[in-house]
Scaffold this motif. Sequence first.
Motif, PDB file in Angstrom:
ATOM      1  N   LEU A  42       0.849  -1.078   0.163  1.00 54.30           N
ATOM      2  CA  LEU A  42      -0.080   0.064  -0.039  1.00 54.30           C
ATOM      3  C   LEU A  42       0.853   1.355  -0.001  1.00 54.30           C
ATOM      4  O   LEU A  42       0.323   2.313   0.198  1.00 54.30           O
ATOM      5  CB  LEU A  42      -0.946   0.010   1.295  1.00 54.30           C
ATOM      6  N   MET A  43       2.368   1.111  -0.047  1.00 49.31           N
ATOM      7  CA  MET A  43       3.226   2.117   0.072  1.00 49.31           C
ATOM      8  C   MET A  43       3.196   2.852  -1.626  1.00 49.31           C
ATOM      9  O   MET A  43       3.076   2.004  -2.353  1.00 49.31           O
ATOM     10  CB  MET A  43       4.506   1.841   0.550  1.00 49.31           C
ATOM     11  N   GLN A  44       3.927   4.363  -1.349  1.00 50.34           N
ATOM     12  CA  GLN A  44       4.084   4.893  -2.613  1.00 50.34           C
ATOM     13  C   GLN A  44       5.305   4.121  -3.261  1.00 50.34           C
ATOM     14  O   GLN A  44       6.226   3.498  -2.422  1.00 50.34           O
ATOM     15  CB  GLN A  44       4.163   6.323  -2.424  1.00 50.34           C
ATOM     16  N   SER A  45       5.451   4.301  -4.645  1.00 53.06           N
ATOM     17  CA  SER A  45       6.749   3.821  -5.189  1.00 53.06           C
ATOM     18  C   SER A  45       8.019   4.254  -4.648  1.00 53.06           C
ATOM     19  O   SER A  45       8.174   5.554  -4.302  1.00 53.06           O
ATOM     20  CB  SER A  45       6.498   3.892  -6.610  1.00 53.06           C
ATOM     21  N   GLY A  46       8.948   3.393  -4.020  1.00 51.99           N
ATOM     22  CA  GLY A  46      10.185   3.589  -3.613  1.00 51.99           C
ATOM     23  C   GLY A  46      10.045   3.928  -2.081  1.00 51.99           C
ATOM     24  O   GLY A  46      11.156   4.182  -1.399  1.00 51.99           O
ATOM     25  N   GLU A  47       9.150   3.928  -1.680  1.00 52.75           N
ATOM     26  CA  GLU A  47       8.992   4.225   0.119  1.00 52.75           C
ATOM     27  C   GLU A  47       9.659   3.314   0.918  1.00 52.75           C
ATOM     28  O   GLU A  47      10.292   3.526   1.755  1.00 52.75           O
ATOM     29  CB  GLU A  47       7.212   4.476   0.313  1.00 52.75           C
ATOM     30  N   ALA A  48       9.551   1.955   0.215  1.00 54.10           N
ATOM     31  CA  ALA A  48       9.913   0.902   1.240  1.00 54.10           C
ATOM     32  C   ALA A  48      11.413   0.897   1.212  1.00 54.10           C
ATOM     33  O   ALA A  48      12.022   0.146   1.841  1.00 54.10           O
ATOM     34  CB  ALA A  48       9.533  -0.483   0.622  1.00 54.10           C
ATOM     35  N   ALA A  49      12.040   1.816   0.159  1.00 51.62           N
ATOM     36  CA  ALA A  49      13.577   1.594   0.168  1.00 51.62           C
ATOM     37  C   ALA A  49      14.134   2.613   1.094  1.00 51.62           C
ATOM     38  O   ALA A  49      15.409   2.652   1.201  1.00 51.62           O
ATOM     39  CB  ALA A  49      13.908   1.927  -1.253  1.00 51.62           C
ATOM     40  N   PHE A 106      15.546   4.253   4.555  1.00 50.75           N
ATOM     41  CA  PHE A 106      16.200   3.703   5.640  1.00 50.75           C
ATOM     42  C   PHE A 106      15.953   4.414   6.930  1.00 50.75           C
ATOM     43  O   PHE A 106      16.586   5.700   6.608  1.00 50.75           O
ATOM     44  CB  PHE A 106      17.693   3.293   5.337  1.00 50.75           C
ATOM     45  N   PRO A 107      15.557   4.004   8.253  1.00 47.20           N
ATOM     46  CA  PRO A 107      15.095   2.538   8.293  1.00 47.20           C
ATOM     47  C   PRO A 107      13.722   2.474   7.488  1.00 47.20           C
ATOM     48  O   PRO A 107      13.019   3.776   7.349  1.00 47.20           O
ATOM     49  CB  PRO A 107      14.794   2.682   9.769  1.00 47.20           C
ATOM     50  N   PRO A 108      13.241   1.262   7.057  1.00 50.03           N
ATOM     51  CA  PRO A 108      12.109   1.145   6.376  1.00 50.03           C
ATOM     52  C   PRO A 108      10.915   1.393   7.172  1.00 50.03           C
ATOM     53  O   PRO A 108      10.635   1.035   8.438  1.00 50.03           O
ATOM     54  CB  PRO A 108      12.214  -0.182   5.827  1.00 50.03           C
ATOM     55  N   PRO A 109       9.760   2.315   6.689  1.00 54.86           N
ATOM     56  CA  PRO A 109       8.397   2.493   7.784  1.00 54.86           C
ATOM     57  C   PRO A 109       7.883   1.341   7.540  1.00 54.86           C
ATOM     58  O   PRO A 109       7.652   0.404   6.735  1.00 54.86           O
ATOM     59  CB  PRO A 109       8.061   3.664   6.782  1.00 54.86           C
ATOM     60  N   LEU A 110       7.178   1.471   9.019  1.00 53.36           N
ATOM     61  CA  LEU A 110       6.160   0.170   9.151  1.00 53.36           C
ATOM     62  C   LEU A 110       4.939   0.285   8.432  1.00 53.36           C
ATOM     63  O   LEU A 110       4.235  -0.626   7.924  1.00 53.36           O
ATOM     64  CB  LEU A 110       5.964  -0.021  10.786  1.00 53.36           C
TER      65      LEU A 110
END
Length: 274
Positions: A34-41, A43-47
């Motif tokens: 459900l995250m925007q593109s690139g958001e999981a990359a 650091f630290p990754p958001p929960l």
Amino acid sequence: MSGPRLARATVIGLLIGMATLSLAPLLWMLSVSLMQSGEAAHFPPPLLPSDPTLHNYRELFARAGLGHHLANSALVATVTTAIALLLNTLAGYAFAKLRFAGRERVFRALLAALVIPAQVAMMPLFLMLKQVGLVNSYAGAIVPGMAGVFGIFLVRQYARSIPDELLEAARIDGAGEWRIFAQIVFPLLRPIVVTLAIFTFLAVWNDFMWPLIVLSDDNLYTLPVALASLSREHVQDSELMMAGSVVTVLPVLVLFLCLQRYYLQGLLVGSVKG
């Protein structure tokens, strides 16, 4: 706190902790999808996603064509499960209740085949299907799951609990073997049939190796193969891949949750009667 209450609280706490550890990867997968593109990359990754979006799911179905592969998986898994239930229940009942020459020897030979890894048989099976023209077809993906030694063994162990007197009474009343199976035996096998159906459907749905070997046309790819192929093109797009993983996991998870009562009943009754 008394001893029994402390022990109960400890057990409950351990179970909750284990359940949390088991669910954490699934919840993280859903969150990243459900995250925007690139958001999981980051650091630290958001929960949790800062701005939840369904863009990744729309991208999968609109541009990547995952809906077609989802339908492929549903078709292959459903047809395979239906055929496997018919063949495994017939064979399991025959080994349990019908007398014929070589019954025990054939059954022992089938059990011995359980020790052979499935990967060993893939190449001979592929060559046989190639000879009959079933490579790169839905039929080629369905054939290996149509009957299995484990399914036959499961039904056979459960069917042995059916009283012989019940079957003999039906025969004395003039019922044929097909009528006995359809009207007496199959209803009694219902708990183990549901259990076997879940086993088979999950195995076929999640299978990656065999569809990868037997299917070469992109339009015939099942969901796991299509998702792996998509990952090569979008290796850096974690959000899109997680959305694809959610689409892959969600149907079988819903199926299991809906049928878990019958599944557990089949396992427990089978363990008592077997």
